[in-house]
Design an enzyme around this catalytic site. Structure first.
Site, PDB file in Angstrom:
ATOM      1  N   ASP A 127      47.253  48.852  37.435  1.00 14.33           N
ATOM      2  CA  ASP A 127      46.456  47.810  38.082  1.00 14.33           C
ATOM      3  C   ASP A 127      47.198  46.475  38.016  1.00 14.33           C
ATOM      4  O   ASP A 127      46.640  45.443  37.647  1.00 14.33           O
ATOM      5  CB  ASP A 127      45.080  47.698  37.414  1.00 14.33           C
ATOM      6  CG  ASP A 127      44.153  46.728  38.151  1.00 14.33           C
ATOM      7  OD1 ASP A 127      44.317  46.564  39.371  1.00 14.33           O
ATOM      8  OD2 ASP A 127      43.276  46.131  37.505  1.00 14.33           O
TER       9      ASP A 127
ATOM     10  N   HIS B  25      40.343  46.351  27.507  1.00 12.40           N
ATOM     11  CA  HIS B  25      40.726  47.754  27.537  1.00 12.40           C
ATOM     12  C   HIS B  25      42.215  47.912  27.258  1.00 12.40           C
ATOM     13  O   HIS B  25      42.975  46.938  27.251  1.00 12.40           O
ATOM     14  CB  HIS B  25      40.401  48.368  28.904  1.00 12.40           C
ATOM     15  CG  HIS B  25      40.823  47.506  30.062  1.00 12.40           C
ATOM     16  ND1 HIS B  25      39.927  46.729  30.762  1.00 12.40           N
ATOM     17  CD2 HIS B  25      42.040  47.264  30.602  1.00 12.40           C
ATOM     18  CE1 HIS B  25      40.582  46.061  31.704  1.00 12.40           C
ATOM     19  NE2 HIS B  25      41.859  46.362  31.629  1.00 12.40           N
TER      20      HIS B  25
ATOM     21  N   GLN C   3      42.086  52.867  32.473  1.00 15.45           N
ATOM     22  CA  GLN C   3      41.849  51.711  31.606  1.00 15.45           C
ATOM     23  C   GLN C   3      40.646  52.017  30.711  1.00 15.45           C
ATOM     24  O   GLN C   3      39.513  52.005  31.182  1.00 15.45           O
ATOM     25  CB  GLN C   3      41.600  50.441  32.439  1.00 15.45           C
ATOM     26  CG  GLN C   3      42.831  49.983  33.224  1.00 15.45           C
ATOM     27  CD  GLN C   3      42.500  48.878  34.217  1.00 15.45           C
ATOM     28  OE1 GLN C   3      41.514  48.955  34.943  1.00 15.45           O
ATOM     29  NE2 GLN C   3      43.342  47.859  34.272  1.00 15.45           N
TER      30      GLN C   3
ATOM     31  N   ARG D 113      45.170  33.623  28.459  1.00 12.91           N
ATOM     32  CA  ARG D 113      44.138  33.873  29.467  1.00 12.91           C
ATOM     33  C   ARG D 113      43.374  35.125  29.050  1.00 12.91           C
ATOM     34  O   ARG D 113      43.918  36.231  29.062  1.00 12.91           O
ATOM     35  CB  ARG D 113      44.754  34.068  30.843  1.00 12.91           C
ATOM     36  CG  ARG D 113      43.749  34.422  31.941  1.00 12.91           C
ATOM     37  CD  ARG D 113      44.485  34.730  33.240  1.00 12.91           C
ATOM     38  NE  ARG D 113      43.591  35.099  34.325  1.00 12.91           N
ATOM     39  CZ  ARG D 113      43.160  36.338  34.581  1.00 12.91           C
ATOM     40  NH1 ARG D 113      43.531  37.343  33.788  1.00 12.91           N
ATOM     41  NH2 ARG D 113      42.374  36.583  35.607  1.00 12.91           N
TER      42      ARG D 113
ATOM     43  N   ASP E   8      41.385  37.907  29.742  1.00 15.99           N
ATOM     44  CA  ASP E   8      41.059  38.659  30.952  1.00 15.99           C
ATOM     45  C   ASP E   8      39.712  39.360  30.813  1.00 15.99           C
ATOM     46  O   ASP E   8      39.406  39.933  29.762  1.00 15.99           O
ATOM     47  CB  ASP E   8      42.162  39.692  31.215  1.00 15.99           C
ATOM     48  CG  ASP E   8      41.923  40.488  32.484  1.00 15.99           C
ATOM     49  OD1 ASP E   8      41.986  39.888  33.572  1.00 15.99           O
ATOM     50  OD2 ASP E   8      41.653  41.697  32.382  1.00 15.99           O
TER      51      ASP E   8
ATOM     52  N   GLU F 295      38.667  33.965  31.793  1.00 16.04           N
ATOM     53  CA  GLU F 295      38.494  34.465  33.156  1.00 16.04           C
ATOM     54  C   GLU F 295      37.058  34.969  33.271  1.00 16.04           C
ATOM     55  O   GLU F 295      36.721  36.065  32.824  1.00 16.04           O
ATOM     56  CB  GLU F 295      39.477  35.601  33.458  1.00 16.04           C
ATOM     57  CG  GLU F 295      39.477  35.988  34.927  1.00 16.04           C
ATOM     58  CD  GLU F 295      39.390  37.490  35.175  1.00 16.04           C
ATOM     59  OE1 GLU F 295      39.433  37.891  36.344  1.00 16.04           O
ATOM     60  OE2 GLU F 295      39.259  38.254  34.201  1.00 16.04           O
TER      61      GLU F 295
ATOM     62  N   HIS G 160      46.306  35.624  42.345  1.00  7.97           N
ATOM     63  CA  HIS G 160      46.835  36.959  42.590  1.00  7.97           C
ATOM     64  C   HIS G 160      45.765  37.887  43.128  1.00  7.97           C
ATOM     65  O   HIS G 160      46.080  38.931  43.714  1.00  7.97           O
ATOM     66  CB  HIS G 160      47.389  37.548  41.292  1.00  7.97           C
ATOM     67  CG  HIS G 160      46.323  37.877  40.300  1.00  7.97           C
ATOM     68  ND1 HIS G 160      45.595  36.908  39.638  1.00  7.97           N
ATOM     69  CD2 HIS G 160      45.836  39.073  39.853  1.00  7.97           C
ATOM     70  CE1 HIS G 160      44.727  37.484  38.838  1.00  7.97           C
ATOM     71  NE2 HIS G 160      44.835  38.794  38.943  1.00  7.97           N
ATOM     72  N   ASP G 161      44.504  37.531  42.938  1.00  8.06           N
ATOM     73  CA  ASP G 161      43.399  38.402  43.312  1.00  8.06           C
ATOM     74  C   ASP G 161      42.884  38.055  44.710  1.00  8.06           C
ATOM     75  O   ASP G 161      43.355  37.131  45.361  1.00  8.06           O
ATOM     76  CB  ASP G 161      42.274  38.296  42.290  1.00  8.06           C
ATOM     77  CG  ASP G 161      42.012  39.616  41.581  1.00  8.06           C
ATOM     78  OD1 ASP G 161      42.325  40.666  42.158  1.00  8.06           O
ATOM     79  OD2 ASP G 161      41.513  39.590  40.450  1.00  8.06           O
TER      80      ASP G 161
ATOM     81  N   ARG H 229      45.707  43.453  48.121  1.00 12.96           N
ATOM     82  CA  ARG H 229      46.046  42.235  47.379  1.00 12.96           C
ATOM     83  C   ARG H 229      47.553  41.989  47.366  1.00 12.96           C
ATOM     84  O   ARG H 229      48.006  40.852  47.175  1.00 12.96           O
ATOM     85  CB  ARG H 229      45.488  42.298  45.960  1.00 12.96           C
ATOM     86  CG  ARG H 229      43.976  42.242  45.890  1.00 12.96           C
ATOM     87  CD  ARG H 229      43.477  42.433  44.475  1.00 12.96           C
ATOM     88  NE  ARG H 229      43.820  43.734  43.927  1.00 12.96           N
ATOM     89  CZ  ARG H 229      43.484  44.155  42.718  1.00 12.96           C
ATOM     90  NH1 ARG H 229      42.796  43.357  41.913  1.00 12.96           N
ATOM     91  NH2 ARG H 229      43.822  45.355  42.290  1.00 12.96           N
TER      92      ARG H 229
END
Length: 624
Positions: free
Chosen positions: A127, A170, A238, A268, A270, A312, A379-380, A504
């Site tokens: 991912d 994860h 994950q 960051r 996540d 995030e 990036h998303d 993406r």
């Protein structure tokens, strides 16, 4: 000062600093940890010894870095801060490649560099690097942990802070813990959520939403090696970590501190809201999440006080702000301003600023201690999480509006020159999200394809206006690598078997170094954008009115196409006006002071200001 320090035992100073910091937080730390982990004193004692270990392991250079930042604790809140986000392989191939190009990064005005996931992860099942198989190892394709330390050290010498993603919800199914869990070791199965059959997972599914209902439906996956069911909120590869197990929290915090000791300045966190799971809930934003983040904040303040936590939290505003914590018990230093980002693109498509005025009014009312990381894209994908309750008064239907926005930014709507693609399209719910670079969504790609100079000029103006709006907001602005040159969509991902089904990658293309070579051109698109943005960055850094502590308010322009923002700080006042219309418009304002145009330096009254299509003005005055 440095000479005096040489006469002092550095080890004794570091031990003293550590003990002082630990003493300051100890009571709260023990109380929270004991409450969360049911008075497990052995786990808590190990946690404290682990903090002491990483404090002792921290290099002298990083300890000096900590000292400097403790002297100026709001170092990250200034108007000179500018971020850039990038994939290592797209920008320069390796960590050493990034180090070799730090001069370009500095030239672009950046002093905060967010490196996308670079830890070891399986090819084709990561991912984009968010399925980590080893938190102690850089992916060999990018280099080594020693390369990471070398990069951060050189970045620090050049005044650049480094941010990285810490994927704490994860691990990859290839992580050592997961492999031992597959082999049947109960100790490691207890680090995840394993179940003998589908009874309990089915109970979870009754209340837990699906993150990717089209591409990865469900929240659980059958593990044939263990003959059990495992929780996989995001993708089957994950595996969700069980933070109710103190060993998981202790070891993951140790992984984080190890990265900090390699020079990472900003962690960051996540998928922060997801990290605590309780059956019968939606497993989002549970109280225990805030306890964990608070403990991690204290761990950083004890071991590496120069480090920041960036949360995030891609949620509605009411769920976002609690992650700042309180003034007395802070959690994250910064959070993403997701709602303003999505509302920005809504405003581009509708040419109507009313929703933006409403949304910014809420942001401006928040305490100034809340620092948002502002962006136009990342990036998303862009998700249309707008305030539909507010839009409803204008007759806006949520499903139809999302369809309009997606059609507009795909270039399917009459008059639209935007070029984007959908992500996770769900025709049944009408809930697709959107992908595309800033330049392509602004119409630059279409204008260049058609060879239309008039369209190109208008599209570049829109691109620059949106960046000016980004810089006018309080907080830390961050751009995506390539946006400083107006980089266009990369359609080659359609031909890559590892990427073709994830749109993406449309806006994750390789950095165009050929464009960078013409960044000083006055006529070519990369140069026009690069030089204009550098000027905006320079102006922002020179004027204290752009400080995050400034007072901010909505300026009524009596024109639904023009957004007006006022800022005031220590005698400087700014009136910023942004025309989202494709036509020339007038901002019907009537400010009494004498202003000058910040871009031209010329006097300009802040009265009935005419603004060309997709353009903006910054008007500034000095109050006496």
């Amino acid at each position: 000062m440095k000479g005096k320090r040489k006469n002092i035992s550095k080890s004794s100073v570091s031990i003293s600093c550590f003990e002082d910091r630990l003493s300051h937080h100890y009571n709260e730390l023990k109380w929270l940890y004991s409450e969360l982990y049911h008075n497990d004193t052995a786990a808590f004692d190990y946690f404290i010894s682990m903090l002491r270990h990483y404090a002792d392991e921290r290099s002298e250079d990083l300890k000096e870095w900590d000292d400097a930042r403790e002297m100026v604790p709001d170092w990250y809140r200034g108007n000179e801060m500018l971020g850039m986000q990038m994939y290592i392989h797209s920008f320069a191939g390796t960590l050493n490649g990034v180090k070799e190009h730090l001069n370009y990064i500095r030239e672009s005005g950046t002093n905060y560099l967010h490196l996308m996931p670079f830890l070891e992860s399986p090819v084709g099942r990561s991912d984009g690097g968010y399925a980590v198989s080893d938190f102690r190892k850089v992916d060999p394709a990018y280099g080594t942990m020693e390369d990471l330390s070398a990069l951060t050290a050189e970045a620090h010498r050049q005044g650049i802070s480094i941010c990285m993603d810490f994927v704490m919800n994860h691990t990859s199914e290839d992580h050592m813990w997961a492999k031992r869990a597959k082999a049947g070791e109960k100790e490691y199965q207890d680090r995840y959520f394993f179940f003998d059959d589908w009874t309990i997972p089915n109970e979870f599914e009754k209340t837990v939403p699906q993150v990717f209902p089209e591409t990865a439906p469900g929240n659980f996956t059958w593990c044939p090696e263990a003959s059990k069911v495992v929780m996989t909120t995001f993708y089957p590869y994950q595996w969700d970590l069980n933070y109710a197990n103190p060993t998981v929290f202790n070891d993951m915090t140790a992984n984080m501190l190890n990265l900090c000791n390699h020079g990472i300045d900003v962690i960051r966190l996540d998928a922060t809201p997801y990290i605590w799971k309780t059956i019968g809930t939606n497993c989002r934003n549970l109280p225990q999440v805030h306890t964990l983040v608070r403990i991690m904040r204290m761990a950083c303040e004890i071991v590496c006080p120069g480090t920041l936590l960036l949360g995030e939290v891609v949620m509605e505003p009411s769920k976002v702000t609690p992650y700042f914590g309180t003034l007395e018990k802070p959690e994250c230093h910064m959070l993403y301003n997701v709602t303003t980002m999505a509302t920005t693109w809504h405003t581009v498509a509708t040419q109507d600023v009313r929703l933006m005025k409403h949304q910014l009014g809420q942001v401006f009312a928040l305490p100034k201690s809340y620092l948002f990381l502002n962006y136009l894209r990342c990036h998303d994908d862009i998700g249309w999480g707008l305030d539909y309750a507010y839009l409803k008064q204008f007759g806006v239907d949520e499903v139809q509006h999302k369809r309009f926005l997606n059609n507009y930014f795909q270039g399917y709507f009459p008059g639209s020159d935007a070029r984007g693609e959908l992500y996770n399209d769900d025709p049944r719910l009408g809930d697709a999200r959107l992908c595309g670079t800033t330049a392509s969504l602004c119409g630059i790609e279409a204008a260049e394809y058609e060879g239309r100079k008039d369209k190109l000029d208008l599209a570049i103006r829109l691109d620059l206006m949106l960046h000016a709006f980004l810089l006018t907001q309080s907080g830390l602005p961050i751009i995506y690598s390539g946006d400083e040159l107006g980089q266009l969509n990369d359609y080659y991902y359609h031909e890559d078997p590892l990427k073709w089904d994830d749109s993406r990658y449309l806006h994750r293309g390789d950095f165009h170094w050929e464009d960078a070579k013409v960044r000083n051109s006055r006529t070519k698109r990369p140069g026009r954008i690069f030089k204009a943005l550098k000027k905006l960055y320079s102006l922002r850094s020179k004027h204290i009115v752009f400080e995050s502590d400034a007072d901010c308010w909505i300026v009524e322009t009596y024109n639904d196409h023009i957004l007006g923002i006022g800022r005031y700080y220590k005698g400087e006042k700014l009136i910023a006006l942004f025309n989202f219309s494709v036509h020339d418009e007038t901002a019907w304002i009537n400010e009494q002071e004498e202003y000058r145009n910040l871009l031209t330096g010329k006097k300009q009254p802040a009265k009935a200001v005419g603004i060309p299509a997709h353009d903006f003005v910054w008007l500034i005055t000095r109050m006496h």
